[in-house]
Design an enzyme around this catalytic site. Structure first.
Site, mmCIF file in Angstrom:
data_model
loop_
_atom_site.group_PDB
_atom_site.id
_atom_site.type_symbol
_atom_site.label_atom_id
_atom_site.label_comp_id
_atom_site.label_asym_id
_atom_site.label_seq_id
_atom_site.Cartn_x
_atom_site.Cartn_y
_atom_site.Cartn_z
ATOM 1 N N ASN A 113 -4.455 -6.014 5.750
ATOM 2 C CA ASN A 113 -5.259 -5.639 4.584
ATOM 3 C C ASN A 113 -4.486 -5.921 3.310
ATOM 4 O OD1 ASN A 113 -4.826 -3.022 2.761
ATOM 5 N ND2 ASN A 113 -3.786 -2.679 4.724
ATOM 6 N N ARG A 114 -5.260 -6.253 2.290
ATOM 7 C CA ARG A 114 -4.684 -6.390 0.942
ATOM 8 C C ARG A 114 -5.644 -5.707 -0.043
ATOM 9 N NH1 ARG A 114 -5.554 -12.072 2.131
ATOM 10 N NH2 ARG A 114 -7.556 -12.797 1.304
ATOM 11 N N MET A 115 -5.965 -4.461 0.261
ATOM 12 C CA MET A 115 -6.962 -3.716 -0.518
ATOM 13 C C MET A 115 -6.547 -3.562 -1.987
ATOM 14 S SD MET A 115 -9.387 -2.862 1.555
ATOM 15 C CE MET A 115 -10.286 -1.429 1.001
ATOM 16 N N GLY A 116 -5.284 -3.211 -2.227
ATOM 17 C CA GLY A 116 -4.825 -3.019 -3.616
ATOM 18 C C GLY A 116 -5.336 -1.724 -4.230
ATOM 19 N N PHE A 117 -5.418 -0.674 -3.438
ATOM 20 C CA PHE A 117 -5.780 0.678 -3.905
ATOM 21 C C PHE A 117 -7.113 0.769 -4.651
ATOM 22 C CE2 PHE A 117 -0.941 1.631 -4.662
ATOM 23 C CZ PHE A 117 -0.734 1.741 -3.301
ATOM 24 N N SER A 182 3.228 0.267 -0.505
ATOM 25 C CA SER A 182 2.121 -0.641 -0.230
ATOM 26 C C SER A 182 2.505 -2.032 -0.694
ATOM 27 C CB SER A 182 0.859 -0.198 -0.958
ATOM 28 O OG SER A 182 -0.061 -1.269 -0.950
ATOM 29 N N ASN A 184 0.465 -4.332 -1.520
ATOM 30 C CA ASN A 184 -0.661 -4.984 -2.196
ATOM 31 C C ASN A 184 -0.790 -4.682 -3.683
ATOM 32 O OD1 ASN A 184 -1.502 -6.143 0.284
ATOM 33 N ND2 ASN A 184 -2.227 -4.114 0.891
ATOM 34 N N THR A 185 0.152 -3.937 -4.240
ATOM 35 C CA THR A 185 0.221 -3.754 -5.691
ATOM 36 C C THR A 185 1.519 -4.434 -6.123
ATOM 37 O OG1 THR A 185 -0.989 -1.676 -5.659
ATOM 38 C CG2 THR A 185 0.443 -2.039 -7.553
ATOM 39 N N LYS A 217 6.556 7.886 1.080
ATOM 40 C CA LYS A 217 6.102 6.994 2.161
ATOM 41 C C LYS A 217 6.793 5.651 2.018
ATOM 42 C CE LYS A 217 2.019 5.236 4.529
ATOM 43 N NZ LYS A 217 0.582 5.379 4.726
ATOM 44 N N ASN A 246 4.530 2.535 6.280
ATOM 45 C CA ASN A 246 3.365 1.812 5.785
ATOM 46 C C ASN A 246 3.214 0.505 6.591
ATOM 47 O OD1 ASN A 246 1.291 0.906 3.959
ATOM 48 N ND2 ASN A 246 2.217 2.219 2.399
ATOM 49 N N GLY A 293 0.894 1.998 14.426
ATOM 50 C CA GLY A 293 0.576 1.446 15.742
ATOM 51 C C GLY A 293 0.236 2.454 16.818
HETATM 52 C C1 LIG Z 1 -7.223 -1.045 5.557
HETATM 53 C C2 LIG Z 1 -5.994 -0.226 5.320
HETATM 54 C C3 LIG Z 1 -5.813 0.423 4.114
HETATM 55 C C4 LIG Z 1 -4.667 1.190 3.879
HETATM 56 N N1 LIG Z 1 -4.531 1.828 2.690
HETATM 57 C C5 LIG Z 1 -3.445 2.606 2.478
HETATM 58 C C6 LIG Z 1 -3.298 3.318 1.256
HETATM 59 O O1 LIG Z 1 -4.166 3.290 0.388
HETATM 60 N N2 LIG Z 1 -2.182 4.067 1.094
HETATM 61 C C7 LIG Z 1 -1.203 4.164 2.050
HETATM 62 O O2 LIG Z 1 -0.211 4.872 1.846
HETATM 63 N N3 LIG Z 1 -1.334 3.513 3.234
HETATM 64 C C8 LIG Z 1 -2.418 2.747 3.453
HETATM 65 N N4 LIG Z 1 -2.547 2.095 4.640
HETATM 66 C C9 LIG Z 1 -1.445 2.185 5.634
HETATM 67 C C10 LIG Z 1 -1.695 3.261 6.687
HETATM 68 O O3 LIG Z 1 -1.769 4.536 6.131
HETATM 69 C C11 LIG Z 1 -0.560 3.245 7.728
HETATM 70 O O4 LIG Z 1 0.655 3.607 7.100
HETATM 71 C C12 LIG Z 1 -0.365 1.878 8.379
HETATM 72 O O5 LIG Z 1 -1.597 1.229 8.558
HETATM 73 C C13 LIG Z 1 0.325 1.974 9.754
HETATM 74 O O6 LIG Z 1 -0.424 2.817 10.615
HETATM 75 P P1 LIG Z 1 -1.511 2.280 11.703
HETATM 76 O O7 LIG Z 1 -0.829 1.200 12.503
HETATM 77 O O8 LIG Z 1 -1.889 3.486 12.487
HETATM 78 O O9 LIG Z 1 -2.636 1.714 10.915
HETATM 79 C C14 LIG Z 1 -3.684 1.315 4.899
HETATM 80 C C15 LIG Z 1 -3.889 0.691 6.128
HETATM 81 C C16 LIG Z 1 -5.019 -0.073 6.355
HETATM 82 C C17 LIG Z 1 -5.201 -0.734 7.693
#
Ligand SMILES: Cc1cc2nc3c(=O)[nH]c(=O)nc-3n(C[C@H](O)[C@H](O)[C@H](O)COP(=O)(O)O)c2cc1C
Length: 332
Positions: A113-117, A182, A184-185, A217, A246, A293
């Protein structure tokens, strides 16, 4: 199994972000939320734990990013989650990066993902949280609020931006997570250095009249030395704990090379190794929320055995569905 064999194949035919908004909208209907979460909760006093002074009914939480605007805050406990981390919230509301910006990699049980908050901003989200409090919809589980830097704010002004979000949101949080990881910022990850992190943590701790637990984080791509610096800085500013990790920028293990952060199965081992090393270094001084994961019970167990006090999931919840939390809790 119904989710994996019927629901998921249907949902995975659509664009990931549209599916996300669609399911989030459905779940705002109390009847549909009740149906989707039927039989998902599990009460067992042996799952309870008190971490940084907060009582958690169980150790499995929803990771940040899933509910950036706290739209479903009253619903997460119905899925069995023992806490929910909302956000990332930024001081200024923002659109995030151009779409598409979420990509599934089903063969690797992963997402880039590259949502960018994208989020409505601290003021609007504070109003929504106030609404839940005043109309009796506040959840029984602890709520973490994850804050990040607004894109329009230059990196050197990041401390004021984080502080602004903190001041608007702290009264609703059981803990606040400072997101400096993150990918993406632009430049956000550079805030993990001692000087930058100190400039963010110092004013927040000065403003922190309730001595609310402050967590940081971190990214899974930090070197051991960089993690040491983060830990030292956290100690200096009396942080309560650390969230590891993250998403990763390392896409060597997946076929898709889209720009953004990789989550899900490919990040699992890296994140567990970081948790283990932090736990060994700090001897339990900093409670760790382990994330990265986790899909199945053994993977949650692996993070807890490595030294995490709590765990969170995001990608695993998408791949394994609404009953994944209960499955994990049953085994724990
Ligand atoms: C689509 C998406 C959006 C995310 N947005 C954020 C975010 O806004 N802030 C943040 O701290 N982590 C964000 N994360 C990271 C997750 O909170 C988590 O740290 C990371 O995905 C690893 O966990 P997972 O393998 O269970 O997904 C995002 C992850 C995904 C997949």
């Amino acid at each position: 199994m119904f989710y994996q064999s019927v629901v998921r194949p249907l949902l995975f035919r659509w664009d990931p972000e549209n599916v996300h908004h669609f399911t989030m909208a459905l779940l705002q209907n109390p009847l549909l939320a009740a149906l989707a979460t039927l039989g998902s909760t599990i009460q067992n006093s042996s799952l309870r734990r008190t971490i940084f002074g907060i009582d958690f009914p169980n150790p499995v939480g929803l990771a940040a990013g899933f509910d950036k605007n706290a739209l479903l805050l009253p619903v997460w406990e119905k899925f069995g989650f023992g806490h929910a981390e909302i956000g990332t919230v930024t001081l200024h509301g923002q659109e995030g990066n151009p779409k598409p910006r979420i990509f599934r990699i089903p063969e690797a049980q992963a997402i880039i993902n590259r949502m960018g908050f994208p989020n409505e901003g601290a003021d609007r989200i504070a109003q929504r949280l106030e609404g839940y409090k005043s109309n009796g919809n506040w959840p029984k589980i602890p709520v973490g609020i994850n804050i990040g830097k607004s894109k329009v704010t230059p990196l050197e002004e990041a401390p004021g931006d984080y502080l602004g979000s903190f001041q608007r949101l702290e009264r609703y949080a059981d803990y606040v997570a400072i997101n400096v990881s993150s990918p993406n910022t632009p430049g956000l990850r550079s805030l993990q250095t001692k000087e930058s992190l100190s400039r963010i943590l110092e004013p927040i701790q000065k403003a922190n009249s309730r001595t609310l637990p402050i967590l940081v984080k971190i990214a899974p791509d930090l070197s051991a030395e960089e993690i040491d610096v983060v830990l030292e800085t956290m100690e200096q500013f009396h942080c309560a704990g650390i969230i590891a990790t993250n998403t990763t920028l390392d896409k060597s293990s997946v076929p898709l090379k889209e720009e953004g952060g990789l989550s899900g199965a490919p990040v699992r081992e890296k994140s567990t190794a970081i948790i283990r090393s932090i736990a060994q270094k700090t001897g339990g001084r900093f409670p760790i929320i382990g994330v990265g994961g986790i899909q199945f019970p053994e993977e949650a167990q692996e993070k807890l055995a490595a030294g995490a006090s709590l765990v969170q999931l995001y990608t695993g919840f998408i791949y394994q569905g609404p009953h994944s939390v209960k499955r994990i809790l049953t085994q724990l």
